[in-house]
Design an enzyme around this catalytic site. Structure first.
Site, PDB file in Angstrom:
ATOM      1  N   ALA B  13      29.600  22.649  34.721  1.00 19.39           N
ATOM      2  CA  ALA B  13      29.452  24.072  34.157  1.00 19.39           C
ATOM      3  C   ALA B  13      28.795  24.998  35.139  1.00 19.39           C
ATOM      4  CB  ALA B  13      28.564  23.793  33.051  1.00 19.39           C
ATOM      5  N   ASP B 214      15.562  19.598  31.457  1.00 17.86           N
ATOM      6  CA  ASP B 214      14.629  20.438  31.950  1.00 17.86           C
ATOM      7  C   ASP B 214      14.985  21.894  31.552  1.00 17.86           C
ATOM      8  OD1 ASP B 214      13.600  18.244  33.673  1.00 17.86           O
ATOM      9  OD2 ASP B 214      15.551  18.445  34.724  1.00 17.86           O
ATOM     10  N   ARG B 272      33.696   8.832  17.297  1.00 18.32           N
ATOM     11  CA  ARG B 272      32.625   8.112  17.904  1.00 18.32           C
ATOM     12  C   ARG B 272      31.430   7.795  17.035  1.00 18.32           C
ATOM     13  NH1 ARG B 272      32.202  10.722  24.047  1.00 18.32           N
ATOM     14  NH2 ARG B 272      34.237   9.890  24.666  1.00 18.32           N
TER      15      ARG B 272
END
Lengths: 244, 539
Positions: B13, B214, B272
């Site tokens: 990204a 973070d 999933r």
């Protein structure tokens, strides 16, 4: 099980020290052993790691003088763990890889122009599939003996990367890439093959460099050491004066 | 040191955003706590979705519908449409810059089926899709001369809040891991691209040890909002002992899931969340669960799944060509993250977020395999272009000195923490608590217990701290700061999970099995004011 680790606490403390640790793990990877030491015995031990699955290239180091990925190496009693070579040591098992990484840019290891709609066959794709498996762990860079005599050598991983792009059908200016690897590049390699032996991905930079040499010769370049040793092929003559 | 656009994080990204911001004319700087090719993106194996129809008939509409279905009502349809419609171009762009995709016999990009997809839609490069994309992006950044700084750990975002207007960004502060110094980098626009927070589950996660949230924690402190934090995807198949990922493509290619009796017990290619629950139920019953790919044959496994074979051998001493692989489901991807608008911007002017750390509302309650690599290309471009645009017209003043001083004082204090309690033990402890109580199946009691555990750790934090007080490359300190961030995020995950009194996708409440659209077809929002966490629901 006991292992010894070469410790160096950074510039503030100059001396190096080999420290022995005892751990009770068995059939464990070196990374698991290092984590055990760091979290249970000695929090000051420094090393890099990331994915644990041999794909991020962070935990490369040397065991008994050989480059390994800590997450892919099963520890044996008496192993001696050291940082990688040819890069400035920061602390313990951590080296500064900035300069090594910069060789990718110096070697122009990228596709020269963006090219849409090129159809690659399975054969085309197989040409550089292996080379694009590189994880930039730097093992080949650490083991390379050329840096002892030429610290400007573009080096094994950067040259493999160049081959990856040159061999690719999408690359429209392979000649400019060949031009960029003549100085401190393909001809400085000694073909010792050490890089091949330590690569965790099974890549042979030595073979890629040989292929780059063939392409270089086809583009009109020749081995400069060959030219110099025989005197007068347009390089310098024996006394160093230019010859015409 | 000022740039137009500062990008924090050098995964897929971040690098896509960097390339696009650069090409939009901005001076770009990328900063990462690792090196640019070592992020979580390199671990993506399965592929990147695009309805190219190279392997069989497919359509953008089918991609949209599959994605929406898997999202269980809380994806934004416009965002999903943008994602799926942009997918063919995204893959074409990756192909044009040199990504080595696997090919079909007729020289097209090869595609395979992942869970929840109605067609083979995931473009792949063996099981190295993320690795090859990430490295090609890195090479592209080198080609453009983009500045990339390594081994700098994000401390705080610097915001300004003039009394008369909204807050705006002015840069960020970092701990230079190598020197131990606090550094500030000023920028008109900042893009946070720091990845997910699956490591709150500690060893029960497929992720790199760097996925510590973070960016989300820094955003929360800076006044940005997080959303849908309770939605954490568990990957059905990780190696039992080590939580190492075995790609969904193993099941896409025909791999079976078996219990100890050798029986199949679920549809291996359901989304999933469903497969993970089915596996969990077997394990609860006392069964072992195994992945069986023996029938695919050695040649196929070596060609399409070479990493899987290598890792199963290394960590489980199992050769999948001849043996069944013991597996369990572990934390894999965090759907929630930094709340952004349709321009990838947060509620703080000039602060953008993209990738797993952000919530673009395309995955909703459960992400489809192959959509996260796609997301980082499509929205990375959007974030990069918009940040450059914003930086061009930026005309305010920036000052970061105050924040540097605060951070230096904070680090000094942290190094003086009393160290009576070891934070590594607490990190493992909270990971176990989260796996058991905030995992595949949750209930009110377990969530409450987990929240109490988190509060207790928050209180005890000054009794922890790094043992190592040195300056140079202090990973003990960095890991403690990561732990502090994770605990901050643990609280927001729990508060949101407690508030969502229903089952939806990956958030499965065994005490409230129904999906309650009337009350909860909404996004949970978490934000901080004066150090206190608040939650809310929003459309």
């Amino acid at each position: 099980m006991k292992i010894k680790i070469a410790r160096y606490m950074g510039k503030e403390v100059t001396q190096k020290e080999d420290i022995e640790y005892e751990v009770s793990l068995s059939d464990a990877t070196l990374l698991e052993v290092l984590n055990e030491i760091k979290t249970k015995q000695d929090a000051t031990l420094s090393y890099s790691s990331g994915c644990r699955s041999s794909i991020c290239g962070s935990c490369s180091m040397r065991v008994n003088g050989r480059e390994v990925l800590a997450c892919a190496y099963k520890v044996k009693d008496g192993d001696f763990v050291e940082p990688m070579k040819n890069s400035p040591l920061i602390r313990d098992l951590v080296v500064d890889m900035d300069r090594a990484y910069e060789f990718n840019a110096k070697a122009k290891a990228w596709q020269s122009s963006i090219k849409k709609g090129v159809r690659l066959s399975q054969e085309n794709q197989m040409l550089n599939e292996l080379q694009s498996d590189c994880i930039l762990c730097g093992s080949c860079y650490s083991v390379c003996p050329v840096y002892a005599v030429n610290d400007e050598f573009l080096g094994p991983f950067a040259l493999t990367r160049v081959w990856k792009y040159i061999s690719d059908k999408r690359e429209s200016e392979p000649q400019s890439k060949i031009d960029a690897i003549q100085t401190n590049g393909v001809w400085d390699c000694t073909l010792c093959n050490e890089c091949t032996l330590v690569c965790p991905q099974g890549i042979s930079s030595k073979t890629d460099i040989e292929k780059l040499r063939i392409r270089s010769v086809a583009s009109g370049y020749s081995d400069p050491s060959f030219a110099t040793s025989f005197g007068s092929f347009g390089g310098a003559s024996f006394d160093g004066s230019p010859s015409f | 040191m000022r740039s137009d656009v500062l990008i924090i994080g050098a995964g897929g990204a971040g690098l896509v955003a960097a390339i696009n911001a650069h090409e939009s004319g901005a001076k770009v700087r990328v900063i990462t706590k690792e090196y640019p090719t070592r992020s979580q993106t390199c671990m993506a194996q399965g592929g990147i979705n695009a309805a190219l129809g190279n392997a069989s008939d497919d359509s953008v509409e089918a991609h949209v519908q599959n994605t929406l279905k898997s999202a269980h009502g809380i994806a934004n349809e416009d965002a999903v449409r943008h994602l799926c419609e942009s997918a063919p171009d995204a893959v074409e762009w990756l192909d044009s810059i040199g990504v080595c995709f696997s090919r079909t016999k007729d020289a097209k990009i090869a595609q395979r089926t992942l869970g929840g997809a109605s067609a083979p839609r995931a473009c792949y490069a063996k099981d190295y899709t993320g690795l090859k994309i990430l490295h090609t992006l890195y090479d592209r950044c080198n080609a453009l001369g983009i500045e990339m700084l390594s081994e700098r750990y994000l401390l705080n975002l610097v915001t300004h809040k003039p009394t008369s207007s909204d807050a705006y960004i002015g840069g960020a502060t970092f701990l230079n891991i190598r020197s131990g110094e606090v550094e500030s980098y000023e920028a008109a626009a900042v893009i946070v691209a720091t990845g997910g927070y699956s490591r709150i589950y500690d060893k029960h996660s497929t992720n790199s040890t760097s996925s510590t949230g973070d960016g989300q924690a820094a955003c929360l402190r800076a006044g940005a909002r997080l959303s849908d934090m309770e939605f954490v995807q568990f990957h059905p198949t990780a190696l039992k002992g080590s939580s190492i990922l075995i790609s969904e493509s193993a099941r896409g290619a025909g791999g079976y899931l078996l219990n100890s009796k050798g029986e199949r017990f679920t549809n291996e290619l359901a989304p999933r969340d469903e497969v993970a629950r089915a596996i969990n139920e077997e394990i609860q019953k006392g069964e072992g669960v195994f992945l069986d790919i023996r029938h695919l044959g050695e040649e196929f496994i070596d060609r399409e799944l070479p990493q899987e074979r290598k890792l199963a051998k290394l960590y489980e001493n199992i050769d999948p060509v001849y043996e069944i692989i013991p597996i369990k489901s572990v934390a894999h991807y965090t759907m929630g993250g930094i709340e952004v608008d349709k321009n990838s911007q947060t509620n703080i002017e000039g602060l953008f977020a993209v990738g797993e750390c952000a919530n673009h509302r395309v995955h909703g309650a459960n992400r489809l395999g192959g959509n996260s690599l796609l997301e980082l290309v499509v929205f990375g471009k959007q974030a990069g272009v918009n940040a450059a645009k914003y930086a061009k017209i930026f005309d305010k003043t920036i000052e970061t000195k105050e924040q540097v001083k605060r951070d230096e004082e904070f680090l000094k204090r942290v190094k003086e923490f009393s160290n009576e309690i070891g934070f590594y033990e607490k990190r493992e402890f909270i990971g176990d608590v989260f796996y058991n109580n905030v995992g595949i199946s949750r209930d009110a009691k377990g969530l409450k217990e987990a929240l109490d555990a988190v509060y207790k750790i928050q209180k005890e934090m000054p009794m922890m701290g790094p043992k190592d007080r040195s300056k140079i490359y202090n990973t003990n300190l960095v890991e403690f700061l990561e732990f502090v961030n994770m605990i901050e995020l643990c609280e927001s995950v729990l508060v949101c999970a407690i508030e969502r009194k229903e089952s939806r996708g990956a958030h499965y409440r065994s005490d409230m099995l129904e999906q309650n659209d009337e009350k909860y077809k909404a996004h949970t929002i978490a934000y901080e004011e004066n150090g206190t966490l608040f939650t809310d629901f929003a459309e």
